[in-house]
Design an enzyme around this catalytic site. Structure first.
Site, PDB file in Angstrom:
ATOM      1  N   LYS A 180       0.866  -1.181   0.000  1.00 35.24           N
ATOM      2  CA  LYS A 180       0.000   0.000   0.000  1.00 35.24           C
ATOM      3  C   LYS A 180       0.893   1.218   0.000  1.00 35.24           C
ATOM      4  O   LYS A 180       2.036   1.166   0.477  1.00 35.24           O
ATOM      5  CB  LYS A 180      -0.894   0.024   1.243  1.00 35.24           C
ATOM      6  CG  LYS A 180      -2.176   0.766   1.039  1.00 35.24           C
ATOM      7  CD  LYS A 180      -3.168  -0.075   0.254  1.00 35.24           C
ATOM      8  CE  LYS A 180      -4.507   0.562   0.082  1.00 35.24           C
ATOM      9  NZ  LYS A 180      -5.493  -0.381  -0.450  1.00 35.24           N
TER      10      LYS A 180
HETATM   11  P1  NAD Z   1     -13.589   6.963  -2.744  1.00 34.16           P
HETATM   12  O1  NAD Z   1     -12.584   8.011  -2.483  1.00 34.16           O
HETATM   13  O2  NAD Z   1     -14.064   6.720  -4.132  1.00 34.16           O
HETATM   14  O3  NAD Z   1     -14.900   7.218  -1.850  1.00 34.16           O
HETATM   15  C1  NAD Z   1     -14.868   7.333  -0.449  1.00 34.16           C
HETATM   16  C2  NAD Z   1     -16.233   7.810   0.011  1.00 34.16           C
HETATM   17  O4  NAD Z   1     -16.278   7.783   1.425  1.00 34.16           O
HETATM   18  C3  NAD Z   1     -16.554   9.244  -0.408  1.00 34.16           C
HETATM   19  O5  NAD Z   1     -17.929   9.340  -0.702  1.00 34.16           O
HETATM   20  C4  NAD Z   1     -16.230  10.039   0.862  1.00 34.16           C
HETATM   21  O6  NAD Z   1     -16.926  11.272   0.932  1.00 34.16           O
HETATM   22  C5  NAD Z   1     -16.720   9.044   1.894  1.00 34.16           C
HETATM   23  N1  NAD Z   1     -16.177   9.274   3.233  1.00 34.16           N
HETATM   24  C6  NAD Z   1     -14.906   9.602   3.588  1.00 34.16           C
HETATM   25  N2  NAD Z   1     -14.841   9.738   4.927  1.00 34.16           N
HETATM   26  C7  NAD Z   1     -16.082   9.457   5.407  1.00 34.16           C
HETATM   27  C8  NAD Z   1     -16.655   9.411   6.697  1.00 34.16           C
HETATM   28  N3  NAD Z   1     -15.914   9.672   7.769  1.00 34.16           N
HETATM   29  N4  NAD Z   1     -17.970   9.084   6.809  1.00 34.16           N
HETATM   30  C9  NAD Z   1     -18.730   8.819   5.728  1.00 34.16           C
HETATM   31  N5  NAD Z   1     -18.235   8.844   4.478  1.00 34.16           N
HETATM   32  C10 NAD Z   1     -16.933   9.157   4.325  1.00 34.16           C
HETATM   33  O7  NAD Z   1     -12.971   5.621  -2.101  1.00 34.16           O
HETATM   34  P2  NAD Z   1     -13.338   4.119  -2.451  1.00 34.16           P
HETATM   35  O8  NAD Z   1     -12.412   3.652  -3.520  1.00 34.16           O
HETATM   36  O9  NAD Z   1     -14.822   3.971  -2.621  1.00 34.16           O
HETATM   37  O10 NAD Z   1     -12.858   3.386  -1.105  1.00 34.16           O
HETATM   38  C11 NAD Z   1     -13.704   3.320   0.035  1.00 34.16           C
HETATM   39  C12 NAD Z   1     -13.144   2.263   0.978  1.00 34.16           C
HETATM   40  O11 NAD Z   1     -13.071   1.007   0.298  1.00 34.16           O
HETATM   41  C13 NAD Z   1     -11.720   2.530   1.506  1.00 34.16           C
HETATM   42  O12 NAD Z   1     -11.623   1.971   2.804  1.00 34.16           O
HETATM   43  C14 NAD Z   1     -10.849   1.730   0.543  1.00 34.16           C
HETATM   44  O13 NAD Z   1      -9.602   1.373   1.111  1.00 34.16           O
HETATM   45  C15 NAD Z   1     -11.741   0.514   0.340  1.00 34.16           C
HETATM   46  N6  NAD Z   1     -11.467  -0.256  -0.873  1.00 34.16           N
HETATM   47  C16 NAD Z   1     -11.541   0.317  -2.107  1.00 34.16           C
HETATM   48  C17 NAD Z   1     -11.309  -0.464  -3.234  1.00 34.16           C
HETATM   49  C18 NAD Z   1     -11.447   0.084  -4.629  1.00 34.16           C
HETATM   50  O14 NAD Z   1     -11.299  -0.686  -5.577  1.00 34.16           O
HETATM   51  N7  NAD Z   1     -11.756   1.355  -4.813  1.00 34.16           N
HETATM   52  C19 NAD Z   1     -10.976  -1.813  -3.090  1.00 34.16           C
HETATM   53  C20 NAD Z   1     -10.924  -2.367  -1.817  1.00 34.16           C
HETATM   54  C21 NAD Z   1     -11.182  -1.577  -0.712  1.00 34.16           C
END
Ligand code: NAD
Length: 427
Positions: free
Chosen positions: A114
């Site tokens: 990461k």
């Molecule tokens: P992103 O940046 O596209 O979206 C994140 C969302 O969460 C946004 O809507 C943001 O406003 C919201 N957010 C941030 N802080 C918040 C809070 N305190 N309360 C409520 N909402 C909040 O990110 P993503 O890619 O959707 O990733 C989200 C999670 O999923 C992370 O933990 C990431 O590590 C995990 N993840 C993502 C992927 C991927 O392929 N994108 C894969 C595995 C895990």
């Protein structure tokens, strides 16, 4: 020295402490000898870099960047890059460790990695974001490579950032190296279905859990925290394809709840022209903390870590907790959820959000072979791997009377342990 006693202040962070506690619990359960524990848990490499850029106002700003490669025992390392104000070495290390368990559970030939930069992307202009992305990759060139460490997107980064990463690396070697990152635009060697893979995977596993619990999806309600890549696509798949009623939705700026059901289309429409939900007026508001404890069949935390904790785990009123985010549930909450196993079906993060890394792996394989698959092939292969992992976790949990998280971790840690013990000390 045992894992509990290690000071390792380099990784000082609550997410790291959480990964450590989860590992301690699992190594106790698996009776892993203490001299093997440090080798399995502590990252192989941790890199910290200063990332200078010229700002639009003519000044120079320096951002702190990190990359952690957890283990090299099963192939290259693989993991996303996060641009967020929370990023530090400890958070990145925790995420790299979770990536290792996630890849091992899915049977992918990777160790976890990461990386990230401590920055609020909203404070950057598009030109500054490009400068930061390119300079971060430039600083990482000595440490990454298609057979060494492959980056992907995470919070705060997207296809455009991946394209800048790929271009910066390619300029350095002198030819296009598509396979240096995943999550690229399709026309630059990205995979069909990658963008949707994590959210689709979450929705697929929720439906598998509903099958186990013999609950009809069309009679279900769902609350989703986080309206980004994972949350929005998981919610859309459940709403449009499975007929699930979405009753709660939030992002970092606002939360909305209506027991009668939210009009999901209005949220999607709003996001076409707005960056977030802060000025959305089409549904009743609720405090973000209260939203998580409203009655629903499916609760999907899909934003940040540690949102289900000792203070609210006992109050959750869902049947399924589907962990779209990485590390949304603390060990204190886990202890409470363990008592509520008959009441709440947990789909642990290393299983629930594995769709992203599985299709990233497909992207890497397609780039290396320079032979691309259609979207149906990608999605079918994704669901096959997820289904296989889901069944293995549910079976082990049932047989050994343990939680789904313990079962998932035990399968994953055992695979990494076998690889390490069979190979020797190098990786
Ligand atoms: P992103 O940046 O596209 O979206 C994140 C969302 O969460 C946004 O809507 C943001 O406003 C919201 N957010 C941030 N802080 C918040 C809070 N305190 N309360 C409520 N909402 C909040 O990110 P993503 O890619 O959707 O990733 C989200 C999670 O999923 C992370 O933990 C990431 O590590 C995990 N993840 C993502 C992927 C991927 O392929 N994108 C894969 C595995 C895990």
């Amino acid at each position: 020295m045992s894992i509990e006693a290690h000071p390792f202040s380099l990784y000082n962070d609550p997410a790291f402490d959480m990964a450590k506690e989860q590992f301690r619990v699992i190594s106790e359960y698996m009776n892993i000898p203490s001299d093997e524990r440090d080798r399995l848990f502590y990252p192989k490499r941790a890199i910290s870099v200063s990332v200078p850029i010229h700002k639009d106002d003519g000044t120079t700003a320096v951002y702190q960047g990190y990359r952690v490669q957890h283990h090299l025992s099963m192939g290259p390392t693989k993991g996303g890059t996060r641009f967020a104000p929370s990023v530090n070495m400890g958070e990145v290390a925790a995420l790299s460790i979770w990536m290792s368990w996630k890849c091992a559970l899915a049977g992918l030939p990777y160790g976890g990695a990461k990386g990230g930069v401590c920055v609020d992307v909203r404070s950057l202009s598009p030109r500054e974001l490009e400068a930061l992305s390119r300079r971060y990759m430039q600083e990482m060139i000595p440490f990454v490579g298609p057979k060494i460490d492959v980056m992907g997107p995470d919070m705060g980064t997207n296809e455009q950032v991946m394209a800048w990463f790929m271009d910066t690396y390619s300029m350095y070697v002198g030819y296009s190296v598509n396979e240096i990152v995943t999550g690229k635009p399709i026309y630059l060697g990205g995979s069909l279905g990658r963008r949707e893979s994590t959210g689709r995977g979450v929705a697929f596993l929720v439906e598998r859990a509903l099958d186990v619990l013999k609950i009809d999806a069309e009679k279900c309600t769902c609350i989703v925290q986080g309206f980004g890549n994972v949350g929005a696509i998981a919610a859309a798949s459940l709403y449009y394809k499975a007929g699930v009623k979405i009753v709660g939705l939030s992002d970092a700026y606002a939360a909305f709840y209506d027991a009668k059901g939210l009009k999901f289309e209005d949220f999607e429409e709003h996001m076409r022209t707005n960056r977030d939900l802060s000025n959305f007026t089409g549904a009743p508001r609720i405090s973000p903390e209260d939203m998580l404890i409203q009655p629903c069949d499916i609760l999907i935390p899909a934003a940040v870590d540690r949102v289900i904790h000792g203070g609210n785990a006992g109050q959750l009123k869902c049947r399924i907790l589907a962990e779209g985010a990485n590390g949304p549930t603390t060990p204190e909450a886990d202890a409470i959820l363990d008592q509520r196993w008959n009441d709440i079906f947990v789909i642990p993060d290393i299983l629930c959000n594995a769709g992203g890394v599985i299709v990233s792996y497909f992207e890497w394989v397609q780039d290396l072979a320079a032979f691309f698959w259609n979207e149906t092939e990608v999605t079918d292969k994704l669901f096959r791997i997820l289904d296989h992992s889901f069944q293995a976790v549910v079976r082990k949990a049932k047989t050994e009377k343990i939680s789904h998280r313990t079962a998932a971790m035990a399968i994953a840690v055992e695979r990494v342990r076998k690889a390490k013990n069979t190979r020797g000390l190098f990786p």
